[in-house]
Scaffold this motif. Structure first.
Motif, PDB file in Angstrom:
ATOM      1  N   THR A   1       5.186   3.166   2.605  1.00 14.86           N
ATOM      2  CA  THR A   1       4.447   1.873   2.414  1.00 14.86           C
ATOM      3  C   THR A   1       3.921   1.058   3.323  1.00 14.86           C
ATOM      4  O   THR A   1       4.490   0.898   4.415  1.00 14.86           O
ATOM      5  CB  THR A   1       5.047   0.988   1.195  1.00 14.86           C
TER       6      THR A   1
ATOM      7  N   MET B   1       0.756  -1.196   0.039  1.00 17.35           N
ATOM      8  CA  MET B   1       0.170   0.223  -0.032  1.00 17.35           C
ATOM      9  C   MET B   1       0.980   1.352  -0.010  1.00 17.35           C
ATOM     10  O   MET B   1       1.686   1.398   0.783  1.00 17.35           O
ATOM     11  CB  MET B   1      -0.984   0.091   1.242  1.00 17.35           C
TER      12      MET B   1
ATOM     13  N   ASN C   1      -3.727   0.369  -2.174  1.00 15.12           N
ATOM     14  CA  ASN C   1      -3.314  -0.371  -3.310  1.00 15.12           C
ATOM     15  C   ASN C   1      -4.679  -0.788  -4.021  1.00 15.12           C
ATOM     16  O   ASN C   1      -5.971  -0.524  -3.782  1.00 15.12           O
ATOM     17  CB  ASN C   1      -2.381  -1.694  -2.843  1.00 15.12           C
TER      18      ASN C   1
END
Length: 326
Positions: free
Chosen positions: A257, A248, A316
């Motif tokens: 992330t 993500m 994501n």
């Protein structure tokens, strides 16, 4: 000649009388002959013509109006698709003797899975039997003044996305196909029938709500549980493969992330520890989604937010794939 002679005058009168009588006799003969020759009578000539039964000369199952015959047909996920069944019918007495009542044509026409109960007289149902209404049928091309014997007919059948598949991929009906059945009836109730067949292709398809949006979550905390609904939008029983496109990515400062595995899912509500990690490799979920108008399954998601190093909005992509039921 002495015109004053009584005897002479009598002779003249006799001659005149005779001539007058002869004239009348000749006129009578002439009128008799004329009348005799002008007399006429009539006879009625009639013949009963044997009724010829109508015939269905051609029948096609097409993907477009009056289009070419197709051997296979593919549905459209989540919606309906039109199949055109059309052809020509002939009555050698006259095409005008073929019933032009579209209600009658529609009532006798069926498009059905060949092995369905009652076949060409099956009860209409979205999975395996379609019967059009009068508005779906057109009859054209019969010109009585030209002595036509042939006309063109077409039925427009609206097929739902979950109509039974019959191709080799089908788990239930690969040994059969679909049949179009049509009947033409004339004024004497004589009929002509014909059929054509087509394979209904398997459609593996699904749809989802489209967003898995967690509520704002603190660092080092687990998000609240949320759901995503999966709907079978094809015509075969399906399971579902699930994967994510990677980590993500977050919009906070720096390159931040969240690992893909911090996203969790399950087929029933429960604590985050009972859920399965999301991965970039597809993982099968035994959803057992049947074909139908509202066949759904619910997945439950949670996210474990790292305790440091992330900020902003993180995202994501989750990918769902419909696969043949195991």
């Amino acid at each position: 000649m002495d015109t004053n002679n009584p005897k002479t005058n009598n002779i003249h009168i006799i001659y005149a009388t005779i001539l007058t009588m002869v004239a009348f006799i000749m006129l009578g003969i002439l009128l008799y002959v004329v009348n005799t020759r002008s007399q006429a009578d009539t006879s009625t000539q009639s013949a009963a013509i044997t009724n010829a039964s109508p015939t269905i000369d051609t029948i096609n199952i097409a993907t477009s109006s009056l289009g070419s015959d197709s051997s296979t047909f593919t549905l459209t996920e989540s919606t309906t698709t039109t199949i055109y069944v059309h052809g020509t019918a002939t009555d050698t007495n006259s095409c005008g003797e073929i019933d032009s009542n579209t209600s009658n044509w529609a009532g006798a026409h069926r498009l059905y899975r060949t092995t369905v109960t009652n076949g060409s007289t099956c009860t209409a149902g979205d999975a395996n039997c379609y019967a059009p209404v009068a508005a779906d049928v057109t009859i054209t091309g019969c010109t009585l003044s030209a002595g036509d014997t042939t006309e063109t007919w077409q039925s427009t059948d609206t097929i739902n996305f979950y109509a039974d598949a019959t191709d080799t991929t089908s788990t239930s009906h690969s040994a059969t196909n679909w049949t179009a059945y049509i009947v033409a009836t004339d004024d004497s109730a004589a009929t002509g029938t014909s059929t054509d067949t087509v394979e209904m292709n398997t459609l593996f398809a699904l749809s989802v709500d489209g967003t898995v949006t967690y509520a704002t979550t603190s660092l080092g905390a687990n998000s609240a549980e949320i759901t995503d609904t999966i709907t079978n939008s094809g015509n075969e029983y399906i399971d579902v493969n699930i994967s994510v496109g990677g980590t993500m990515s977050c919009t906070g400062p720096g390159t931040t992330t969240i690992p893909a595995a911090n996203g969790k899912y399950s087929t029933a509500t429960g604590a985050i520890g009972t859920k399965t990690d999301l991965t970039t490799s597809a993982v099968g979920i035994n959803t057992n989604l049947i074909q139908g108008a509202s066949s759904t399954a619910t997945l439950y998601f949670q996210l474990a937010v790292p305790s440091t190093g992330v900020g902003g909005t993180c995202s994501n992509t989750i990918t769902y794939t419909a696969v043949n039921e195991a």
